[in-house]
Design an enzyme around this catalytic site. Structure first.
Site, PDB file in Angstrom:
ATOM      1  N   CYS A   1      93.124 -41.683  60.232  1.00 39.54           N
ATOM      2  CA  CYS A   1      92.821 -41.811  58.799  1.00 39.54           C
ATOM      3  C   CYS A   1      91.493 -41.132  58.482  1.00 39.54           C
ATOM      4  O   CYS A   1      90.840 -40.576  59.356  1.00 39.54           O
ATOM      5  CB  CYS A   1      92.768 -43.279  58.388  1.00 39.54           C
TER       6      CYS A   1
ATOM      7  N   CYS B   1      53.943 -35.898  27.647  1.00 44.29           N
ATOM      8  CA  CYS B   1      55.097 -36.121  26.776  1.00 44.29           C
ATOM      9  C   CYS B   1      55.328 -34.886  25.908  1.00 44.29           C
ATOM     10  O   CYS B   1      54.589 -33.899  25.982  1.00 44.29           O
ATOM     11  CB  CYS B   1      54.874 -37.340  25.882  1.00 44.29           C
TER      12      CYS B   1
ATOM     13  N   CYS C   1      59.616   6.868  31.112  1.00 47.78           N
ATOM     14  CA  CYS C   1      59.387   8.313  31.012  1.00 47.78           C
ATOM     15  C   CYS C   1      58.651   8.620  29.714  1.00 47.78           C
ATOM     16  O   CYS C   1      58.396   7.743  28.880  1.00 47.78           O
ATOM     17  CB  CYS C   1      60.721   9.064  31.059  1.00 47.78           C
TER      18      CYS C   1
ATOM     19  N   ASP D   1      85.724  -5.264  36.644  1.00 47.37           N
ATOM     20  CA  ASP D   1      85.075  -3.968  36.798  1.00 47.37           C
ATOM     21  C   ASP D   1      86.126  -2.892  36.544  1.00 47.37           C
ATOM     22  O   ASP D   1      87.309  -3.077  36.858  1.00 47.37           O
ATOM     23  CB  ASP D   1      84.510  -3.845  38.212  1.00 47.37           C
TER      24      ASP D   1
ATOM     25  N   CYS E   1      52.387 -33.732  23.687  1.00 49.43           N
ATOM     26  CA  CYS E   1      51.376 -32.897  24.344  1.00 49.43           C
ATOM     27  C   CYS E   1      51.818 -31.442  24.363  1.00 49.43           C
ATOM     28  O   CYS E   1      51.036 -30.518  24.084  1.00 49.43           O
ATOM     29  CB  CYS E   1      51.145 -33.385  25.773  1.00 49.43           C
TER      30      CYS E   1
ATOM     31  N   CYS F   1      88.423 -42.017  60.445  1.00 51.53           N
ATOM     32  CA  CYS F   1      88.309 -41.329  61.736  1.00 51.53           C
ATOM     33  C   CYS F   1      87.644 -39.968  61.557  1.00 51.53           C
ATOM     34  O   CYS F   1      86.833 -39.534  62.387  1.00 51.53           O
ATOM     35  CB  CYS F   1      89.692 -41.150  62.364  1.00 51.53           C
TER      36      CYS F   1
ATOM     37  N   ASP G   1      79.611  -4.235  43.577  1.00 50.13           N
ATOM     38  CA  ASP G   1      79.679  -5.388  42.685  1.00 50.13           C
ATOM     39  C   ASP G   1      79.264  -6.684  43.382  1.00 50.13           C
ATOM     40  O   ASP G   1      79.442  -7.771  42.828  1.00 50.13           O
ATOM     41  CB  ASP G   1      81.112  -5.562  42.152  1.00 50.13           C
TER      42      ASP G   1
END
Length: 975
Positions: free
Chosen positions: A240, A75, A13, A654, A78, A243, A857
């Site tokens: 088990c 690297c 604004c 909140d 650079c 499976c 939220d």
């Protein structure tokens, strides 16, 4: 002096423009030619970086921003070379350089920047053509998953997200489809390329990606997807963790399956997607197991009870038969009887015993051999494989001794028929006891199912008739008598009463219900009679959704379970290798008779190594923990959330509707023109009649109490985090906070004292302006919940950092925080800024739980490690958060975290026990203690230990059913 024009950002604004003018005024030789909210033109000999810093210090952005992909940087040197060149230029304000990209803000053109980089010996990669790619997704279960994938896309760069939800995504990107799939897979999810994807070249079209899943058998009737496209199957034949892996693999190969979770503790599978259910069942059968459809919770419950009862009876009978043969034989050997083959008589006697033992193996023990054969045909090994190999080896060795005793030294002519019978008997007895214990794990869910009555009283033409629940339709009028349970969800149309909702919410106090209030299925009417209209029936009721959510959470897997699955997949083959190595060592290096020692050691290794305990360790804890949470009014979306919650160190709360009642009230009105308080309130409520904000409801309720009439409103507009505006009685009216007033250059400094007085009371001051002139302030207070103070102190006593996050002014927020003893306050935050605050805490190394109402939220809830939604379990809350608290109390947050810690601890105890058992048991069985003791572990003792390990895990998990939070609400407490 140089004239330059630069773009501006975040300038909203003319008030912002004025701040920039004031900031640049002290700079020497700097003159603003023109400025608006979009750009600034100035002449200056001052350093451009100084101008940039002044504008940035106000919170605005200035300059051109470029993100240039780089090549040739190999690297850190650079990178440093490029950064050094950038730092020496006054027309480059800020920069971030990596080996792949340069992010630069400055007053230079893109071509100048490109030439600068080229002069350093590196290249700016031409921007590749972007393609629109569409993928079907699976594995995303909540908003947090979506947020996680969004972060992955942002990290990858050059990806613009057009659409993204839990089932599909549409992207504009320069990456190939395979690269995108790799990104999604790396995030832990699955993606399938849509055939209608738009691509720019033929090479991309021919690129190999994962095939899109299609239904192969169109003649079979596909299942009708449920509301969340999840189908439940009841399984049989699993023993088990190996499976579990086999069943999951088989189901995933069926066309149309997006994801599958198999629960060993409950012998169930939750299949997501739209596959042909007959094909899924056939795939399970082809893998060597059984499956059947669970149509609804009542059917599932009945079939599971039948299966558990039948399994227990069968195992108990078989165990008794096996032990009735094994115990006498063992007693014979223990009390001095000979088990050696030293004569024809002993051959005949033990040969007869061997035949009886063989009969036992082909009847009582047949399942071990059948299942191991099925596993062998599918190139896998399970617990049954170990038992079959161990008992089979013992029997074969013994029969060979009986038939050909001359093949063995005299000392090696020992038979082990008693070991075969005892191992079968003890392991089967262990299965029976395990089945009995497992039937107790879902008691919490069973109690939820029991809440819903099977009949309802329908009122038609003033006639009341009792009908089956299946006959009840939406919009029907139902009667709820005292002491009865509501059959469906609905809304009260006549009468008032108190209803006990503790079974859903955990709230001890009965809730008063009258016309217009909601009634939930499964709640109990305590006093008066009600008429209510059915709204949600069957699987759409709150109770049904809770049951479904609990069921899915119980079948989900935390990271610990995935670790156990990984180990289990290689466990049995590893044990078999260890057994072979053990046999070879004893045969070649063991004392005489080496063949006997070899047999005993190898058999004991096979028997004692039980993957059952490992496979049951986490699903048993999850099943019981999630069920106990449901009893406490805590809905948990998946087990991964529980593991995350156990490690939380920061809780972000909140304010509105979480720490407070969520029922704001107007507490003060200040007028600054000739309008009375009633006129000011009438103007305000006329504007707010189009708003759904909680503060608007407070104003509307205050106006109703005063009997004020409303004027029509037009051009109504709501600005998130600021306020509302509109035309009332041909006048422009605005109601909102300081941000809204500042946006429209409305002077408010003259009423600062009134603002401070309202804020000092813990109320929220709201400005009212008419025709861009301030005409009043309204103070709105949302009282703190009665238990907020004790809940916050409880969390702090748990060692948690408590942070209050609110859009209110800092002064108002600080008053509330002081009352609650909260030291960390983040105030004046826009709704879309809450997620940024969560991310900032995470960047500080915090593990964050966000607590909110699950609606405005939602982004913050999704981004936090754990999102906890307060309230009554609305659809949005359940979708947005990992935890939903049915009881509107902050103590539910502490309860959830305490239970998560207890569940994770229980999982670790089970896994530790399973790992330690095998880590110690296998070496002992292999004979590492033989040099010290001179004896090997008996296979019979190994069989008993194997059975005991599974029973121990199941029993330990069931301890969670006794979990009680450190705080117990009292029925006499004020709500």
């Amino acid at each position: 002096m140089n004239t330059i024009t630069l773009p501006l950002a975040n300038v909203h604004c003319m008030n912002c423009v004025g701040k920039i003018r004031s900031a640049l005024a002290p700079l020497p030789d700097c003159q603003i030619v023109n400025i608006d909210t979009k750009q600034i033109t100035l002449t200056s000999d001052s350093p451009l970086k100084a101008i940039y810093q002044e504008i940035k210090s106000l919170g605005y952005q200035v300059g051109f921003n470029y993100q240039l992909p780089l090549s040739g940087l190999s690297c850190g040197r650079c990178v440093a070379k490029v950064e050094n060149a950038f730092s020496q230029r006054d027309d480059i304000f800020s920069y971030t350089v990596t080996k792949q990209q340069a992010d630069v803000t400055g007053a230079l053109s893109e071509q100048t920047l490109t030439d600068l980089i080229s002069s350093l010996g590196y290249q700016v990669v031409p921007e590749p053509t972007a393609n629109t790619l569409t993928f079907s997704l699976s594995g995303l279960s909540c908003g947090r998953c979506v947020a996680k994938l969004t972060d992955k896309f942002n990290e990858a760069g050059n990806i613009e997200i057009i659409e993204l939800d839990k089932t599909h995504t549409k992207l504009l990107t320069t990456h190939s489809a395979s690269d995108v799939i790799a990104i999604i897979t790396d995030a832990g999810y699955h993606a399938f390329k849509d055939p209608n994807t738009v691509v720019s070249n033929a090479a991309e079209e021919n690129e190999e990606t994962e095939p899109r899943l299609t239904v192969e058998n169109s003649q079979s009737e596909a299942i009708k997807p449920t509301t969340n496209n999840v189908q439940q199957l009841l399984l049989s034949g699993m023993t088990c963790a190996s499976c579990v892996a086999s069943v999951e693999k088989a189901i995933k190969q069926v066309a149309g399956v997006k994801s599958v979770n198999v629960n060993l503790a409950e012998r169930t599978a939750l299949v997501a997607g739209s596959p042909n259910i007959e094909q899924v069942i056939q795939a399970v059968k082809d893998a060597g197991y059984g499956a059947e459809v669970s149509e609804d919770e009542q059917t599932r419950r009945q079939r599971q009870q039948e299966q558990n009862t039948q399994t227990f009876k069968t195992h108990l009978r078989n165990a008794c038969i096996a032990l009735s043969l094994g115990v006498p034989m063992m007693a014979w050997g223990v009390f001095g009887g000979s088990m050696m083959i030293d004569s024809t008589t002993s051959q005949l006697a033990w040969g007869f015993v061997g035949l009886i033992t063989l009969l036992l193996l082909v009847t009582v023990g047949k399942d071990f051999y059948i299942n191991s054969w099925k596993a062998f045909k599918h190139h896998r090994a399970t617990m049954d494989t170990l038992v079959a190999l161990g008992t089979g080896a013992a029997w074969l060795f013994s029969m060979l001794v009986v038939l050909k005793p001359d093949m063995f030294p005299t000392a090696a002519r020992h038979v082990y028929f008693e070991a075969t019978a005892m191992i079968i008997g003890l392991i089967t007895l262990g299965h029976a006891l395990e089945a009995r214990a497992r039937s107790q794990t879902s008691k919490a869910l069973e109690r939820l199912i029991d809440l819903q009555p099977q009949t309802a009283i329908v009122v038609e033409n003033s006639i009341e008739t009792e009908r089956p629940l299946s006959d009840v339709k939406s919009e029907m009028i139902l009667r709820l008598r005292p002491g009865a349970k509501a059959a469906v969800d609905g809304v009260v149309i006549e009468g008032n009463t108190y209803i006990d909702e503790s079974m859903l919410t955990g709230e001890p106090l009965a809730v008063h219900k009258q016309t217009g209030d909601k009634v939930r299925a499964g709640t109990i009417n305590q006093q008066g009679s009600l008429l209510f209209k059915a709204e949600h029936i069957g699987s759409d009721t709150m109770l049904a959704r809770i049951i479904q959510l609990v069921r899915q959470a119980q079948s989900s897997k935390p990271a610990l379970a995935r670790l156990a699955d990984t180990i289990s997949s290689i466990f049995v083959p590893s044990v078999m290798i260890i057994a072979i190595v053990t046999a070879m060592v004893w045969y070649y290096f063991g004392p005489a008779p080496s063949s006997v020692y070899m047999l005993v050691a190898a058999t004991t290794v096979l028997i004692i190594a039980c993957p059952c305990a490992l496979g049951l360790a986490t699903p048993m804890s999850v099943t019981v923990g999630v069920g106990r949470a449901a009893e406490l009014g805590i809905l948990i979306r998946d087990a991964e959330a529980m593991q995350q919650a156990a490690n939380i160190d920061t809780v972000v709360l909140d304010k509105t509707g979480t720490l407070t009642e969520g029922k704001p009230q107007v507490v003060s009105i200040h007028s600054y023109n000739n309008l009375s308080e009633e006129q000011l309130l009438q103007l305000t409520v006329s504007l707010e009649q189009g708003s759904e904000h909680p503060l608007a409801n407070a104003i509307i309720q205050s106006a109703k109490q005063k009997g004020l009439t409303l004027s029509p409103v037009s051009d109504f507009a709501a600005t998130a985090g600021m306020g509302v505006s509109g035309i009332v009685n041909a006048q422009s009216v605005m109601l909102g906070n300081e941000k809204l007033m500042g946006k429209h250059n409305i002077e408010i400094s003259q009423v600062q004292d009134d603002f401070d007085r309202i804020a000092a009371q813990g109320a929220t001051p709201v400005y009212l302006a008419q025709n861009n002139q301030l005409i009043g302030i309204i103070g709105i207070s949302d009282p703190l919940r009665s238990d907020s103070l004790s809940a916050v102190k409880r969390m702090q006593d748990m060692g948690l950092t408590v942070v209050m996050l609110t859009g209110d002014s800092y002064k108002t927020a600080q008053v509330i925080a002081n009352k609650l003893g909260i030291n960390d306050v983040v105030a004046d935050v826009l709704p879309d800024g809450k997620a940024a605050q969560i991310k900032q805490l995470q960047q500080q190394g915090k593990r964050v739980a966000m607590v909110g109402d699950g609606i405005n939220d939602a982004p913050a809830l999704a981004l936090a490690e754990v999102g906890i939604a307060m309230g009554s379990g609305t659809d949005v809350a359940i979708e947005s958060a990992q935890f939903t608290l049915m009881r509107h109390s902050l103590h539910g947050v502490a309860d959830a975290l305490e239970l998560s810690k207890a569940t994770l601890r229980n999982m670790k105890e089970n896994l530790f026990g399973a790992f330690i058992y095998n880590s110690l048991g296998i070496p002992v069985a292999a004979g590492v203690l033989y040099p010290l003791t001179g004896a090997l572990l008996s296979p019979v003792i190994a069989g008993a230990a194997m059975a005991l390990s599974s029973i121990t895990v199941v029993t330990n998990a069931n301890r969670l059913r006794l979990f009680k939070p450190s705080y117990q609400p009292q029925a006499t407490e004020e709500k």
